[in-house]
Design a protein around this motif. Structure first.
Motif, PDB file in Angstrom:
ATOM      1  N   TRP A   5      39.762  38.744  38.305  1.00  0.00           N
ATOM      2  CA  TRP A   5      40.481  39.888  38.883  1.00  0.00           C
ATOM      3  C   TRP A   5      41.019  40.756  37.744  1.00  0.00           C
ATOM      4  O   TRP A   5      41.462  40.218  36.720  1.00  0.00           O
ATOM      5  CB  TRP A   5      41.655  39.407  39.720  1.00  0.00           C
ATOM      6  N   PRO A   6      41.062  42.083  37.949  1.00  0.00           N
ATOM      7  CA  PRO A   6      41.582  42.933  36.872  1.00  0.00           C
ATOM      8  C   PRO A   6      43.071  42.672  36.592  1.00  0.00           C
ATOM      9  O   PRO A   6      43.780  42.135  37.441  1.00  0.00           O
ATOM     10  CB  PRO A   6      41.365  44.358  37.396  1.00  0.00           C
ATOM     11  N   LEU A   7      43.474  43.080  35.403  1.00  0.00           N
ATOM     12  CA  LEU A   7      44.861  42.896  34.960  1.00  0.00           C
ATOM     13  C   LEU A   7      45.660  44.167  35.255  1.00  0.00           C
ATOM     14  O   LEU A   7      45.160  45.286  35.052  1.00  0.00           O
ATOM     15  CB  LEU A   7      44.858  42.606  33.455  1.00  0.00           C
ATOM     16  N   ALA A  23      57.845  44.972  33.161  1.00  0.00           N
ATOM     17  CA  ALA A  23      58.312  43.612  33.406  1.00  0.00           C
ATOM     18  C   ALA A  23      57.299  42.576  32.933  1.00  0.00           C
ATOM     19  O   ALA A  23      57.666  41.463  32.573  1.00  0.00           O
ATOM     20  CB  ALA A  23      58.574  43.412  34.892  1.00  0.00           C
ATOM     21  N   SER A  25      52.746  41.452  33.293  1.00  0.00           N
ATOM     22  CA  SER A  25      51.462  41.804  33.879  1.00  0.00           C
ATOM     23  C   SER A  25      51.001  40.685  34.801  1.00  0.00           C
ATOM     24  O   SER A  25      51.569  39.595  34.813  1.00  0.00           O
ATOM     25  CB  SER A  25      50.439  42.083  32.777  1.00  0.00           C
ATOM     26  N   LEU A  26      49.985  40.964  35.577  1.00  0.00           N
ATOM     27  CA  LEU A  26      49.407  39.941  36.445  1.00  0.00           C
ATOM     28  C   LEU A  26      48.000  40.368  36.873  1.00  0.00           C
ATOM     29  O   LEU A  26      47.607  41.521  36.690  1.00  0.00           O
ATOM     30  CB  LEU A  26      50.291  39.697  37.678  1.00  0.00           C
ATOM     31  N   HIS A  27      47.260  39.423  37.423  1.00  0.00           N
ATOM     32  CA  HIS A  27      45.915  39.710  37.923  1.00  0.00           C
ATOM     33  C   HIS A  27      45.955  39.930  39.430  1.00  0.00           C
ATOM     34  O   HIS A  27      46.663  39.216  40.139  1.00  0.00           O
ATOM     35  CB  HIS A  27      44.981  38.535  37.639  1.00  0.00           C
ATOM     36  N   ASP A  30      43.202  44.313  43.768  1.00  0.00           N
ATOM     37  CA  ASP A  30      43.400  45.756  43.959  1.00  0.00           C
ATOM     38  C   ASP A  30      44.889  46.073  43.854  1.00  0.00           C
ATOM     39  O   ASP A  30      45.724  45.174  43.716  1.00  0.00           O
ATOM     40  CB  ASP A  30      42.813  46.229  45.289  1.00  0.00           C
ATOM     41  N   GLU A  32      47.052  47.177  45.997  1.00  0.00           N
ATOM     42  CA  GLU A  32      47.910  46.679  47.071  1.00  0.00           C
ATOM     43  C   GLU A  32      48.314  45.223  46.808  1.00  0.00           C
ATOM     44  O   GLU A  32      49.475  44.846  46.939  1.00  0.00           O
ATOM     45  CB  GLU A  32      47.110  46.794  48.381  1.00  0.00           C
ATOM     46  N   ASP A  40      56.279  38.790  44.252  1.00  0.00           N
ATOM     47  CA  ASP A  40      56.508  37.345  44.155  1.00  0.00           C
ATOM     48  C   ASP A  40      56.765  36.890  42.725  1.00  0.00           C
ATOM     49  O   ASP A  40      57.523  35.955  42.489  1.00  0.00           O
ATOM     50  CB  ASP A  40      55.281  36.586  44.694  1.00  0.00           C
ATOM     51  N   VAL A  41      56.081  37.532  41.775  1.00  0.00           N
ATOM     52  CA  VAL A  41      56.177  37.034  40.394  1.00  0.00           C
ATOM     53  C   VAL A  41      57.403  37.605  39.675  1.00  0.00           C
ATOM     54  O   VAL A  41      58.039  36.903  38.900  1.00  0.00           O
ATOM     55  CB  VAL A  41      54.888  37.355  39.599  1.00  0.00           C
ATOM     56  N   TYR A  42      57.742  38.866  39.951  1.00  0.00           N
ATOM     57  CA  TYR A  42      58.774  39.508  39.128  1.00  0.00           C
ATOM     58  C   TYR A  42      60.063  39.882  39.856  1.00  0.00           C
ATOM     59  O   TYR A  42      60.976  40.392  39.232  1.00  0.00           O
ATOM     60  CB  TYR A  42      58.181  40.735  38.429  1.00  0.00           C
ATOM     61  N   ARG A  44      61.858  37.666  42.295  1.00  0.00           N
ATOM     62  CA  ARG A  44      62.336  36.569  43.150  1.00  0.00           C
ATOM     63  C   ARG A  44      63.861  36.531  43.260  1.00  0.00           C
ATOM     64  O   ARG A  44      64.405  35.820  44.089  1.00  0.00           O
ATOM     65  CB  ARG A  44      61.834  35.221  42.623  1.00  0.00           C
ATOM     66  N   ARG A  45      64.539  37.244  42.341  1.00  0.00           N
ATOM     67  CA  ARG A  45      66.013  37.188  42.347  1.00  0.00           C
ATOM     68  C   ARG A  45      66.618  38.583  42.427  1.00  0.00           C
ATOM     69  O   ARG A  45      67.530  38.907  41.677  1.00  0.00           O
ATOM     70  CB  ARG A  45      66.515  36.469  41.099  1.00  0.00           C
ATOM     71  N   ALA A  61      47.679  53.404  24.370  1.00  0.00           N
ATOM     72  CA  ALA A  61      48.828  53.096  23.516  1.00  0.00           C
ATOM     73  C   ALA A  61      48.642  53.699  22.136  1.00  0.00           C
ATOM     74  O   ALA A  61      47.506  53.900  21.689  1.00  0.00           O
ATOM     75  CB  ALA A  61      48.998  51.579  23.405  1.00  0.00           C
TER      76      ALA A  61
ATOM     77  N   ARG B 169      63.063  35.508  30.053  1.00  0.00           N
ATOM     78  CA  ARG B 169      63.018  35.504  31.516  1.00  0.00           C
ATOM     79  C   ARG B 169      63.034  34.063  32.057  1.00  0.00           C
ATOM     80  O   ARG B 169      63.751  33.740  33.003  1.00  0.00           O
ATOM     81  CB  ARG B 169      61.729  36.212  31.945  1.00  0.00           C
ATOM     82  N   MET B 316      38.072  39.938  45.937  1.00  0.00           N
ATOM     83  CA  MET B 316      37.423  40.882  45.015  1.00  0.00           C
ATOM     84  C   MET B 316      36.376  41.713  45.765  1.00  0.00           C
ATOM     85  O   MET B 316      36.269  42.931  45.571  1.00  0.00           O
ATOM     86  CB  MET B 316      36.773  40.098  43.864  1.00  0.00           C
TER      87      MET B 316
END
Lengths: 94, 331
Positions: A5-7, A23, A25-27, A30, A32, A40-42, A44-45, A61, B169, B316
């Motif tokens: 899956w793309p990053l 914050a 990155s994640l895979h 798409d 959405e 869920d990953v970033y 939770r709190r 960059a 974190r 995918m």
């Protein structure tokens, strides 16, 4: 096995009025799903009130080797800071 | 410590005489506590060592979900169950932070996963022990997460920017993990004699493996010395282990349970606790794959990866089809 899956790069706005901040990155397959996974990953709190996701491959960059050429010229222009100009004590509101 | 015995690929610590101009400039930045970022020049050995260390750390978070996941369906109350699910979800999140930090060094997620599943990459020895009773969930939070915090706090200052930021974190979240574990131990210790005996039994089984988490004494290790020079290891294994013992023994005293170590005693001269000899033969056997649960842990991860294959493919394919439709509509 299929391709990975793309990053995505994830930007979170922690409170109204503040800017979105990177914050991590994640895979995800798409955009959405990237938003859903970022939640869920970033966040939770209660870390965020808004999420931006950007495909990592779309980020351009500056190059570390250009660091001096890009950023050193600013260091000789100290007059851009207000503290460069000493003000008489008796002058107020300036 | 979630990363144990990480190889650096060097046979002697690099000195200024060994280094070319780029490497000297790199080492000077590290010595000046300037963070290294992914696109900066770095020696290949530094890059590879970090990939090994960070992926091992990430794998530990992911495999670490298994021993605790074992008790989610059997947690004694709904409250404990909700807390344990949140804790295990955090571990998954920690794995993801670390994987993506490692990916900035140019290794793919799939390559790291493949190395875990083939057994080429390691994860912490501690997760190859079974969780036999509910008290083990308390002991893991208290002892295992306690040891992890001890290791991870210094890593917040490590030389590689993405790793240090991930650690900041993670450390913020770990403290909840340790406290929820100690809270379980407190309830058991204040409970019936049978519950207190469960707490003692869990401590008996987890104490020595948790001391092994810090890895062998690194006085002799060239890898540890090189990692220290690169500031991806900030304190020695023995230093961290001693701090951990000093911090944890009074916590056990408060619970009214006893460390399974007849040699454990306060040494007023040193200002530290002395403790007994660690069974390194057991540690090496576990690292080599012969712990109580190694095969089971790996088989579970392999099954999860294989069973999830169709989901990854379907997601995918769905994304590709929607993108193609959007492109056709725009044309």
């Amino acid at each position: 096995m299929t391709s990975e899956w793309p990053l995505w790069e994830i930007f979170i706005r922690s409170q109204h009025g503040l800017a979105h901040k990177h914050a991590g990155s994640l895979h995800a397959p798409d955009a959405e799903m990237a938003v859903k996974n970022a939640r869920d990953v970033y966040t939770r709190r209660n870390e965020g009130v808004s999420i931006w996701v950007v495909k990592s491959s779309d980020i351009v960059a500056s190059c570390p080797g250009d660091r001096e050429a890009l950023f050193d010229p600013a260091s000789s222009k100290v007059y851009r800071h207000p503290t460069f100009f000493p003000m008489p004590d008796e002058v107020k509101h300036i | 410590m979630y990363a144990q015995m990480v190889e650096t690929g060097v046979d002697a610590v690099r000195t200024a005489a060994d280094m070319g101009g780029d490497e000297r400039a790199f080492q000077a930045r590290i010595d000046a506590d300037i963070r290294i970022e992914p696109k900066d020049w770095m020696p290949e050995a530094y890059r590879k060592t970090l990939i090994r260390q960070m992926s091992q750390h990430a794998h530990s978070e992911i495999v670490g979900m298994l021993p605790e996941g074992n008790w989610i369906t059997r947690a004694p109350t709904l409250k404990r169950k909700a807390i344990l699910m949140a804790k295990v979800q955090d571990e998954g999140g920690h794995g993801l932070y670390l994987y993506s930090a490692a990916e900035t060094l140019g290794v793919s997620r799939d390559a790291m996963t493949a190395d875990l599943l083939s057994g080429k990459a390691k994860y912490s020895s501690i997760f190859n022990y079974p969780t036999l009773t509910w008290a083990d969930i308390g002991a893991i939070g208290w002892l295992v997460d306690g040891a992890a915090i001890m290791n991870q706090i210094p890593l917040c200052r490590c030389s590689f920017g993405p790793y240090a930021r991930a650690m900041v974190r993670i450390c913020k979240e770990e403290s909840f993990h340790q406290r929820q574990g100690y809270d379980i131990m407190l309830s058991l210790a204040r409970g019936t004699p049978g519950q207190k005996a469960m707490a003692q039994d869990a401590l008996d089984r987890w104490w020595w493996p948790s001391l092994m988490m810090f890895g062998p004494s690194d006085a002799e290790s060239v890898h540890s010395a090189q990692s220290a020079a690169w500031k991806i290891k900030l304190l020695s294994n023995d230093e961290l282990r001693q701090r951990y013992v000093d911090q944890t023994v009074p916590q056990a005293d408060h619970l009214g349970i006893t460390m399974p170590d007849p040699d454990l005693a306060w040494n007023a001269d040193r200002g530290h606790y002395d403790f007994g000899a660690i069974d390194w033969a057991e540690f090496h056997a576990v690292v080599r794959g012969n712990g109580p649960c190694n095969r089971d842990r790996l088989a579970t991860r392999v099954k999860a990866w294989e069973d999830g294959g169709w989901v990854r493919d379907a997601a995918m394919a769905h994304a590709d089809r929607r993108a193609a439709r959007a492109a056709a509509a725009a044309a």
